[in-house]
Design an enzyme around this catalytic site. Structure first.
Site, PDB file in Angstrom:
ATOM      1  N   ASP A   1      -6.107  -7.068   4.553  1.00 46.84           N
ATOM      2  CA  ASP A   1      -7.267  -6.437   3.916  1.00 46.84           C
ATOM      3  C   ASP A   1      -8.184  -7.519   3.343  1.00 46.84           C
ATOM      4  O   ASP A   1      -9.400  -7.527   3.589  1.00 46.84           O
ATOM      5  CB  ASP A   1      -6.781  -5.512   2.787  1.00 46.84           C
ATOM      6  CG  ASP A   1      -7.937  -4.871   2.046  1.00 46.84           C
ATOM      7  OD1 ASP A   1      -8.874  -4.400   2.706  1.00 46.84           O
ATOM      8  OD2 ASP A   1      -7.914  -4.858   0.795  1.00 46.84           O
TER       9      ASP A   1
ATOM     10  N   LYS B   1       3.354 -15.368   2.636  1.00 48.63           N
ATOM     11  CA  LYS B   1       3.491 -16.121   1.387  1.00 48.63           C
ATOM     12  C   LYS B   1       4.989 -16.375   1.182  1.00 48.63           C
ATOM     13  O   LYS B   1       5.599 -15.925   0.198  1.00 48.63           O
ATOM     14  CB  LYS B   1       2.873 -15.295   0.238  1.00 48.63           C
ATOM     15  CG  LYS B   1       2.785 -16.026  -1.098  1.00 48.63           C
ATOM     16  CD  LYS B   1       1.717 -17.090  -1.158  1.00 48.63           C
ATOM     17  CE  LYS B   1       1.771 -17.857  -2.474  1.00 48.63           C
ATOM     18  NZ  LYS B   1       0.923 -19.055  -2.491  1.00 48.63           N
TER      19      LYS B   1
ATOM     20  N   ASP C   1     -12.023  -9.143   5.004  1.00 54.04           N
ATOM     21  CA  ASP C   1     -13.330  -9.150   4.321  1.00 54.04           C
ATOM     22  C   ASP C   1     -13.901 -10.571   4.328  1.00 54.04           C
ATOM     23  O   ASP C   1     -15.096 -10.776   4.588  1.00 54.04           O
ATOM     24  CB  ASP C   1     -13.192  -8.700   2.860  1.00 54.04           C
ATOM     25  CG  ASP C   1     -13.475  -7.208   2.671  1.00 54.04           C
ATOM     26  OD1 ASP C   1     -13.151  -6.441   3.592  1.00 54.04           O
ATOM     27  OD2 ASP C   1     -14.006  -6.826   1.617  1.00 54.04           O
TER      28      ASP C   1
ATOM     29  N   ASP D   1      -2.732 -18.361   1.081  1.00 53.22           N
ATOM     30  CA  ASP D   1      -3.767 -19.041   0.285  1.00 53.22           C
ATOM     31  C   ASP D   1      -4.427 -20.145   1.108  1.00 53.22           C
ATOM     32  O   ASP D   1      -5.647 -20.320   1.087  1.00 53.22           O
ATOM     33  CB  ASP D   1      -3.208 -19.570  -1.044  1.00 53.22           C
ATOM     34  CG  ASP D   1      -1.879 -20.283  -0.908  1.00 53.22           C
ATOM     35  OD1 ASP D   1      -1.273 -20.246   0.180  1.00 53.22           O
ATOM     36  OD2 ASP D   1      -1.434 -20.900  -1.906  1.00 53.22           O
TER      37      ASP D   1
ATOM     38  N   TYR E   1       0.825  -1.209   0.000  1.00 52.71           N
ATOM     39  CA  TYR E   1       0.000   0.000   0.000  1.00 52.71           C
ATOM     40  C   TYR E   1       0.863   1.264   0.000  1.00 52.71           C
ATOM     41  O   TYR E   1       0.444   2.309  -0.470  1.00 52.71           O
ATOM     42  CB  TYR E   1      -0.889   0.046   1.249  1.00 52.71           C
ATOM     43  CG  TYR E   1      -2.181  -0.722   1.156  1.00 52.71           C
ATOM     44  CD1 TYR E   1      -2.205  -2.072   0.815  1.00 52.71           C
ATOM     45  CD2 TYR E   1      -3.392  -0.099   1.441  1.00 52.71           C
ATOM     46  CE1 TYR E   1      -3.393  -2.775   0.757  1.00 52.71           C
ATOM     47  CE2 TYR E   1      -4.586  -0.788   1.385  1.00 52.71           C
ATOM     48  CZ  TYR E   1      -4.584  -2.129   1.040  1.00 52.71           C
ATOM     49  OH  TYR E   1      -5.766  -2.814   0.989  1.00 52.71           O
TER      50      TYR E   1
HETATM   51  C1  IPM Z   1     -10.229  -1.351   4.342  1.00 48.85           C
HETATM   52  C2  IPM Z   1     -10.482  -0.763   2.979  1.00 48.85           C
HETATM   53  C3  IPM Z   1      -9.306   0.144   2.634  1.00 48.85           C
HETATM   54  C4  IPM Z   1      -8.048  -0.704   2.626  1.00 48.85           C
HETATM   55  C5  IPM Z   1      -9.459   0.932   1.317  1.00 48.85           C
HETATM   56  C6  IPM Z   1     -10.722   1.742   1.288  1.00 48.85           C
HETATM   57  C7  IPM Z   1      -8.263   1.789   1.042  1.00 48.85           C
HETATM   58  O1  IPM Z   1     -10.665  -1.772   2.044  1.00 48.85           O
HETATM   59  O2  IPM Z   1     -10.114  -0.572   5.307  1.00 48.85           O
HETATM   60  O3  IPM Z   1     -10.156  -2.576   4.454  1.00 48.85           O
HETATM   61  O4  IPM Z   1      -7.765  -1.368   1.617  1.00 48.85           O
HETATM   62  O5  IPM Z   1      -7.343  -0.700   3.631  1.00 48.85           O
HETATM   63 MG    MG Z   2     -10.749  -3.717   2.902  1.00 49.93          MG
END
Ligand code: IPM
Ligand code: MG
Length: 354
Positions: A243, A187, A247, A219, A142
């Protein structure tokens, strides 16, 4: 106690969900005799529209000088065509880096009332799913150099030993406060940065003999999170893997709309935000789930303001709201009462008690 909270409503559903979290904080202030002063900060697409910059220096300064920051969400299709360095998300990345909040804590826990909302088989959900992803937040790909040269695009992924060590220690310390199991995810079969990650973690584990340590390739971890999530207590990983895995982990708990997060660095001034995005498709319709933001506010009280009792009270109120059968559309199921964002906030406020 009196606290200055920088409030970033942001874009999309951001203003709606933050509005409800502030109602909850106001009620906490009233019940416990605190004063919360809110300082409005513009960040994201709305700041691009207003100042031509997703996070002007002055806005960042307000955050750094506050006692903590509460954030809704930023971004939206409207700003998709602006150059990368000007995107709304760039404001968020600059905020995280500017505050030095390298440690992002994202819980994945199933609320008992929502076990039906998980897409996993009941037999898997019935095992206890309760783990935390500790994500490194201000390094890695990032924050490496990004550039496009002709038909080639380049993003640099880089970590130093000291960056890995400081987040690694947070991983171990988080595990020590829980069930004492830490899984380091990387990884290392492909990436140099992951081989360094693994080497540093193995050195660190000598300092934490009470923690059962393991490592796992990312993975495989993505697979294990859906196959056998109850094996995890704390996962520590680098920025982009964290990240993606967070999710995935949020979804098995039922809805990404329920998950809060805290980000901390060297000081007690933290950044608190739900892990979901700005959901422009449902913005302004009063249907977003504000619970991720409300629980983020609870984390702020717990981790930055040392107000554990107040944080417990918010979590209890959320639980009472779910017990009473209220659901926003993202977690709606048969026999429950569907409510909008505002109503959800009001109900949670009504269940808050000292
Ligand atoms: C998160 C989001 C952010 C990230 C984006 C919006 C930059 O997906 O906080 O997980 O990738 O960190
Ligand atoms: Mg995210």
């Amino acid at each position: 106690m009196s606290k200055n909270i920088a409030v970033i409503r942001g874009d999309g559903i951001g203003p709606e969900i933050v509005g409800e979290a502030l109602k909850v904080l106001d009620k906490v202030a009233e019940l416990y005799g605190h004063t919360f002063n809110y300082i409005d900060v513009d960040m994201g697409g709305c700041a691009i529209d207003k100042y031509g910059d997703p996070l002007p220096e002055g806005e960042l300064k307000k955050c750094v000088e506050s006692d903590s920051v509460l954030l809704g969400a930023v971004g939206g299709d409207k700003w998709n065509d602006v150059p990368g360095y000007m995107r709304p998300e760039k404001g968020l990345l600059r905020l995280r880096a500017g505050m030095g909040v390298y440690s992002n804590n994202r819980p994945a826990k199933i609320w008992k009332q929502l076990s039906d909302a998980s897409p996993l088989k009941k037999s898997i959900v019935d095992e206890c799913i309760d783990f935390i992803i500790v994500r490194e937040l201000i390094g890695g790909i990032y924050f490496g150099e990004h550039k496009t040269e002709g038909d080639t695009a380049i993003d640099i992924l880089k970590y130093s030993e000291s960056e890995i060590e400081r987040i690694g220690r947070i991983g171990f310390e988080t595990a020590q406060k829980r069930n004492k199991k830490l899984c380091s995810v990387e990884k290392s079969n492909v990436l140099d940065s992951s081989r360094l990650w693994k080497k540093v973690m193995h050195k660190l584990k000598e300092d934490y003999p009470d923690v059962e340590f393991s490592d796992m390739l990312v993975d495989n971890c993505a697979m294990q999170i859906v196959k056998n999530p109850s094996q995890f207590d704390v996962i520590v990983t680098e920025n982009m893997f964290g990240d993606i895995l967070s999710d995935e982990a949020s979804m098995i708990t039922g809805s990404i709309g329920m998950i809060p997060s805290s980000s901390l660095g060297a000081s007690s001034c933290g950044l608190y935000e739900p892990i979901h995005g700005s959901a422009p498709d449902i913005a302004g319709k009063d249907i977003a789930n504000p619970i991720g933001t409300i629980l983020s506010a609870a984390m702020m009280l717990r981790f930055s303001f040392d107000m554990a009792e107040e944080a417990d009270a918010i979590e209890k109120a959320v639980s009472a709201y779910l017990d009473a059968g209220y659901r926003t559309s993202d977690i709606m199921s048969e026999g429950m009462t569907q409510v909008g964002c505002k109503k959800c906030g009001e109900l949670i406020v009504s269940y808050l008690e000292k």
